[in-house]
Design an enzyme around this catalytic site. Structure first.
Site, mmCIF file in Angstrom:
data_model
loop_
_atom_site.group_PDB
_atom_site.id
_atom_site.type_symbol
_atom_site.label_atom_id
_atom_site.label_comp_id
_atom_site.label_asym_id
_atom_site.label_seq_id
_atom_site.Cartn_x
_atom_site.Cartn_y
_atom_site.Cartn_z
ATOM 1 N N HIS A 46 41.729 40.195 -47.616
ATOM 2 C CA HIS A 46 40.464 40.691 -47.079
ATOM 3 C C HIS A 46 40.709 41.750 -46.002
ATOM 4 O O HIS A 46 39.980 42.738 -45.908
ATOM 5 C CB HIS A 46 39.666 39.523 -46.506
ATOM 6 C CG HIS A 46 38.449 39.924 -45.741
ATOM 7 N ND1 HIS A 46 38.411 39.934 -44.358
ATOM 8 C CD2 HIS A 46 37.227 40.346 -46.146
ATOM 9 C CE1 HIS A 46 37.229 40.325 -43.954
ATOM 10 N NE2 HIS A 46 36.493 40.588 -45.020
ATOM 11 N N GLU A 49 41.369 45.022 -47.550
ATOM 12 C CA GLU A 49 40.096 45.607 -48.016
ATOM 13 C C GLU A 49 39.453 46.435 -46.899
ATOM 14 O O GLU A 49 38.982 47.550 -47.125
ATOM 15 C CB GLU A 49 39.157 44.500 -48.462
ATOM 16 C CG GLU A 49 37.756 44.961 -48.825
ATOM 17 C CD GLU A 49 36.687 43.962 -48.434
ATOM 18 O OE1 GLU A 49 35.679 44.374 -47.818
ATOM 19 O OE2 GLU A 49 36.848 42.769 -48.744
ATOM 20 N N HIS A 50 39.425 45.898 -45.688
ATOM 21 C CA HIS A 50 38.868 46.629 -44.543
ATOM 22 C C HIS A 50 39.696 47.878 -44.228
ATOM 23 O O HIS A 50 39.149 48.953 -43.975
ATOM 24 C CB HIS A 50 38.846 45.728 -43.306
ATOM 25 C CG HIS A 50 37.687 44.782 -43.268
ATOM 26 N ND1 HIS A 50 36.902 44.606 -42.149
ATOM 27 C CD2 HIS A 50 37.165 43.951 -44.206
ATOM 28 C CE1 HIS A 50 35.967 43.709 -42.388
ATOM 29 N NE2 HIS A 50 36.109 43.291 -43.639
ATOM 30 N N GLU A 126 33.735 38.566 -37.543
ATOM 31 C CA GLU A 126 33.206 38.123 -38.843
ATOM 32 C C GLU A 126 33.426 36.619 -39.022
ATOM 33 O O GLU A 126 32.547 35.899 -39.510
ATOM 34 C CB GLU A 126 33.900 38.906 -39.956
ATOM 35 C CG GLU A 126 33.212 38.837 -41.296
ATOM 36 C CD GLU A 126 33.847 39.760 -42.331
ATOM 37 O OE1 GLU A 126 33.429 39.682 -43.505
ATOM 38 O OE2 GLU A 126 34.769 40.534 -41.986
#
Length: 415
Positions: A46, A49-50, A126
């Site tokens: 993840h 991905e950022h 997040e």
């Protein structure tokens, strides 16, 4: 018609022309997610991905954003337990430019330490947002209890301890291991011509990464474990989540499960919605859902209720699922569930973006693509006794319960 093109290096291109639309959706799909991570790198799929949006050797993060704004395109990404996708939707004439920018992000991101440090703070926020949202948090805690100490049971976002240790070396090592040509699918759907296919081949058809390491994680099949996890929190509502081991995504009985989900809690006429909300007034939010992956699956039921109604909610859910086990479903329920599934499936095919997603995911998971008629036939062929058999197989005493509620209502709660 869905077509497939294989590049010499192993990258697969799946493409579907929709000449009646003006849009083009393009996605880079990678068979790498949180279930592929070692414990010390939890959350790195993840995080990558950022980071692909944070600058390349020729473009800053702002320049990347402006490139897509300049052509009026939407660009986004997501990471799941088994895959990561970077995608954009643009007008067909802007597709070559969008592809060029996406490929630049994919191959030339610089992963500067200053940007990594900034993104750590964003991902930690997040994670905190999930912890502050009980209906999300209760689901994450359910997975951690269903599959304890296993990659598929860990949050896609990772955890605070691992996030803080990420650096460029770790990112590049994960990509070297997982972002290999044979794990990559380029999916496009919409209005395009064959020149776009050739351009994709130019960008993605020849790259290679280092020798793929032996994957110990993928060889270990997740093992479901029942249990109870509770979290005391000073909130106005009790959040209840019930989980059972379910089918893997490739299981040929997956449509039996889809029908069961619809009847149990997937629609307004479902048994849970009618009994829990309409008849008893126990919850505003009550529904069932399922997650199917290559090596594991889970069927879940969620309800949010006033703390004093928690026990009654749990008992009512048990009563509903046991009724399906014992008596099966009616022909009317079977008909309604089939029509709901068919409508949702066919309506989803009307946008280029949804077709791109469907095709990319199907290629990664199955390496085959069923036609709409084939899917409709599979749904229509489900019989009521198959759904009852599925309920008997799923709803066993081997279950997991996750609860977030005020401390005083948790005392004495048993699985």
């Amino acid at each position: 018609m869905i077509e497939r093109t294989s590049c010499p290096n192993g990258v697969t291109i799946v493409h579907e022309k929709m000449p009646y639309v003006r849009s083009l959706a393009l996605g880079i799909w990678v068979g790498a997610g949180s279930a592929d991570e070692e414990e010390f790198e939890a959350g790195i799929a993840h995080f990558i991905e950022h980071m692909l949006f944070k600058g390349t050797s020729t473009k800053s993060a702002r320049a990347i954003a402006e490139e897509f704004d300049r052509i009026g395109g939407d660009v986004n990404a997501f990471t799941s337990k088994e895959m990561t996708c970077f995608y954009t939707t643009v007008l067909g004439n802007h597709a070559p430019r969008a592809l060029t920018v996406l490929s630049d992000m994919f191959f030339n991101s610089t992963f500067e330490e200053a940007e990594i440090d900034k993104e750590k703070s964003i991902v930690l926020d997040e994670i905190a947002a999930v912890e502050d949202t009980p209906d999300d948090d209760v689901d994450e805690r359910l997975w951690a209890t269903m599959y304890p100490d296993q990659p598929i049971g860990r949050p896609v976002l990772g955890n605070k301890k691992t996030i803080k240790k990420f650096n460029k070396k770790m990112i590049l090592e994960f990509m070297e291991r997982m972002y290999t040509p044979e794990r990559i699918v380029i999916s496009i759907a919409g209005n395009y011509d064959d020149r776009l296919i050739r351009l994709i081949e130019v960008h993605f058809g020849s790259f290679r990464r280092g020798k793929q390491l032996e994957q110990t994680i993928s060889l270990q099949l997740p093992e479901f474990q029942g249990g109870l996890t509770v979290k005391g929190k000073d909130i106005e509502q009790a959040h209840f989540c019930l989980g059972f081991s379910a089918l893997r995504v490739q299981d040929k009985r997956i449509h039996d499960l889809l029908i069961l989900d619809s009847v149990i809690g997937g629609a307004m006429s479902s048994r849970l919605f009618q009994e829990v909300r309409e008849e008893r007034g126990l919850a505003y939010s009550i529904y069932s859902y399922y997650s199917a992956y290559k090596n594991a699956g889970a069927f879940m039921i969620y309800g949010g209720t006033a703390p004093e109604n928690l026990k009654e909610l749990a008992d009512t859910i048990d009563t509903v699922i046991h009724s399906v086990q014992k008596d099966g479903i009616t022909e009317n329920e079977l008909h309604n569930a089939k029509e709901q599934l068919k409508c949702g499936f066919l309506l989803g095919l009307e946008s280029s973006e949804s077709r791109m997603h469907r095709n990319g995911k199907s290629e990664l998971l199955f390496q085959e693509h069923k036609t709409a008629d084939e899917v409709i036939t599979l749904i229509d062929n489900v019989e009521a006794d198959q759904v009852r058999a599925m309920a008997s197989e799923l709803f066993t005493e081997r279950r997991t319960i996750s609860i977030i509620a005020p401390e005083d209502v948790l005392k004495g709660f048993e699985i």
